[in-house]
Design an enzyme around this catalytic site. Structure first.
Site, PDB file in Angstrom:
ATOM      1  N   GLY A 104       0.837  -1.189   0.000  1.00 45.95           N
ATOM      2  CA  GLY A 104       0.000   0.000   0.000  1.00 45.95           C
ATOM      3  C   GLY A 104       0.871   1.237   0.000  1.00 45.95           C
ATOM      4  NE  ARG A 105      -2.131   6.066   2.325  1.00 48.63           N
ATOM      5  CZ  ARG A 105      -3.455   5.901   2.434  1.00 48.63           C
ATOM      6  NH1 ARG A 105      -4.208   6.081   1.373  1.00 48.63           N
ATOM      7  NH2 ARG A 105      -4.006   5.556   3.577  1.00 48.63           N
ATOM      8  CB  ILE A 106       3.391   2.256   4.726  1.00 52.00           C
ATOM      9  CG1 ILE A 106       2.610   3.367   5.437  1.00 52.00           C
ATOM     10  CG2 ILE A 106       4.687   1.956   5.470  1.00 52.00           C
ATOM     11  CD1 ILE A 106       2.128   3.003   6.824  1.00 52.00           C
ATOM     12  NE  ARG A 118      -7.279  -8.068  -0.462  1.00 47.80           N
ATOM     13  CZ  ARG A 118      -7.161  -7.254   0.591  1.00 47.80           C
ATOM     14  NH1 ARG A 118      -6.710  -7.735   1.730  1.00 47.80           N
ATOM     15  NH2 ARG A 118      -7.474  -5.984   0.509  1.00 47.80           N
ATOM     16  NE  ARG A 143      -2.434  -1.248  14.959  1.00 42.70           N
ATOM     17  CZ  ARG A 143      -2.019  -0.061  14.547  1.00 42.70           C
ATOM     18  NH1 ARG A 143      -0.728   0.099  14.242  1.00 42.70           N
ATOM     19  NH2 ARG A 143      -2.849   0.963  14.437  1.00 42.70           N
ATOM     20  CD  GLU A 174       2.511  -1.362  21.067  1.00 49.03           C
ATOM     21  OE1 GLU A 174       2.291  -0.164  20.920  1.00 49.03           O
ATOM     22  OE2 GLU A 174       2.750  -2.134  20.113  1.00 49.03           O
ATOM     23  CG  HIS A 177       3.443   1.817  18.619  1.00 51.69           C
ATOM     24  ND1 HIS A 177       2.412   0.923  18.764  1.00 51.69           N
ATOM     25  CD2 HIS A 177       3.191   2.466  17.458  1.00 51.69           C
ATOM     26  CE1 HIS A 177       1.573   1.029  17.749  1.00 51.69           C
ATOM     27  NE2 HIS A 177       2.031   1.964  16.942  1.00 51.69           N
ATOM     28  N   GLY A 216       7.444   4.425  15.328  1.00 54.52           N
ATOM     29  CA  GLY A 216       7.677   4.473  13.894  1.00 54.52           C
ATOM     30  C   GLY A 216       7.130   5.717  13.225  1.00 54.52           C
TER      31      GLY A 216
END
Length: 335
Positions: free
Chosen positions: A156-158, A178, A240, A269, A290, A292
């Site tokens: 995706g975008r990231i 997918r 995640r 977490e 966490h 990032g």
């Protein structure tokens, strides 16, 4: 008419100041997570709730929402902390803050990809502990990143932003989705599409995870799949914690099958498995709290999106970052 907005955590000062100017807002000056009872009290009285990913807005909480609650403007990219279907059943809109954290998260992913094989944290520790006695030809040798294969789970975008950085560092880009990414994205990167996640994992030197957390992606990187990874490969996860079978990951690093892991998210977490901490101390894991997406610019941009969504909602229009009220059925990235 009173415009009641309740914010569950402390936000950047400029964002809070703008909210004070625009809304009848209740802020969280203490910056401690709300208890479940406090969240229930908030949904009873708010017209707009602004939670974060640490707030669990489940069906039980939403069942006690007051009649005025019309919008949950999540301060975060995902909405896995919110029962979106339960909100939709009560005609409560849900928005998020997509897109603003792409570059920050991609930067941190690349930092981990560089730091682990080049032993950057270990080298820093040697200096801090007074252990540096001079250069030697075979001391503190790591592994080259240039020319290695990176497998991106979720283009995706990231994922695409990570791919651009990896290509700039001379890495061969591979990905699993997918369906194939648009040619305008994949072709400039020379990215190779793998329909089979299993087959991709078996051939990569680095694997990075950038897919959303859904029921279908729970333990997508299961023990079986992690075992398919190449001997000496490195896993990086800034998505995640539950997407990876953490216990299996630990075993495979302890056994020497995997060279290490870079993790910014964890299964329980904010608790971190002591075995992971032990691996970090031995240079086989890089663990971050966490962070990032933790840039000042990114967090302010998130707040700006929240404010826009609230203002558009208050004006009686459809918020721009509305999450689908009836989410599509999530299919796993790979069967």
């Amino acid at each position: 008419m009173s415009t009641s907005v309740i914010v569950t955590r402390k936000l950047p000062e400029s964002v809070e100041e703008r909210m004070r100017q625009l809304f009848d807002v209740t802020l969280n000056a203490a910056d401690r997570p709300m208890t479940q009872a406090e969240l229930v009290e908030a949904v009873r009285h708010a017209r707009v709730l602004v939670p974060t990913i640490t707030d669990r807005i489940d069906a039980a909480v939403l069942a006690q929402a007051g009649p005025d609650l019309g919008l949950i403007a999540n301060y975060g990219n995902g909405t896995d902390n919110i029962d979106v279907e339960a909100a939709a059943a009560r005609k409560i809109l849900v928005t998020n803050t997509p897109g603003v954290l792409t570059e920050d998260t991609a930067d941190m992913t690349m930092a981990m990809i560089l730091a682990l094989p080049r032993r950057i944290v270990e080298g820093t520790r040697v200096i801090e502990e007074g252990g540096f006695t001079g250069w030697a030809p075979t001391w503190m040798m790591g592994n080259r990143v240039w020319g290695k294969r990176i497998g991106i789970v979720g283009m995706g975008r990231i994922g695409a932003a990570v791919a651009k950085r990896a290509k700039a560092f001379g890495m061969s880009v591979h990905y699993h989705n997918r369906r194939p990414a648009a040619a305008s994205i994949a072709e400039p990167l020379g990215a190779t599409y793998w329909a089979s996640l299993d087959q991709m994992l078996a051939r990569m030197d680095f694997v990075t995870i950038h897919c959303p957390q859904t029921p279908a992606t729970f333990h997508l990187l299961s023990g079986r799949r992690l075992a398919l990874m190449k001997q000496g490969a490195i896993l990086v996860n800034l998505a995640r914690g539950d997407i990876v079978d953490e216990d299996a990951l630990i075993r495979l690093i302890e056994d020497g099958h995997l060279a290490g892991a870079g993790l910014d998210v964890f299964t329980n977490e904010p608790e971190v498995n002591p075995k992971l901490v032990k691996l970090a101390r031995s240079g086989k894991a890089l663990l971050l709290p966490h962070m990032g997406s933790a840039t000042k610019e990114g967090r302010i941009d998130m707040g700006d999106k929240v404010i826009i969504n609230i203002r558009v909602f208050m004006d009686g229009h459809r918020p721009p970052d509305l999450v689908l009220s009836q989410p599509p059925v999530h299919r796993p990235l790979s069967a």
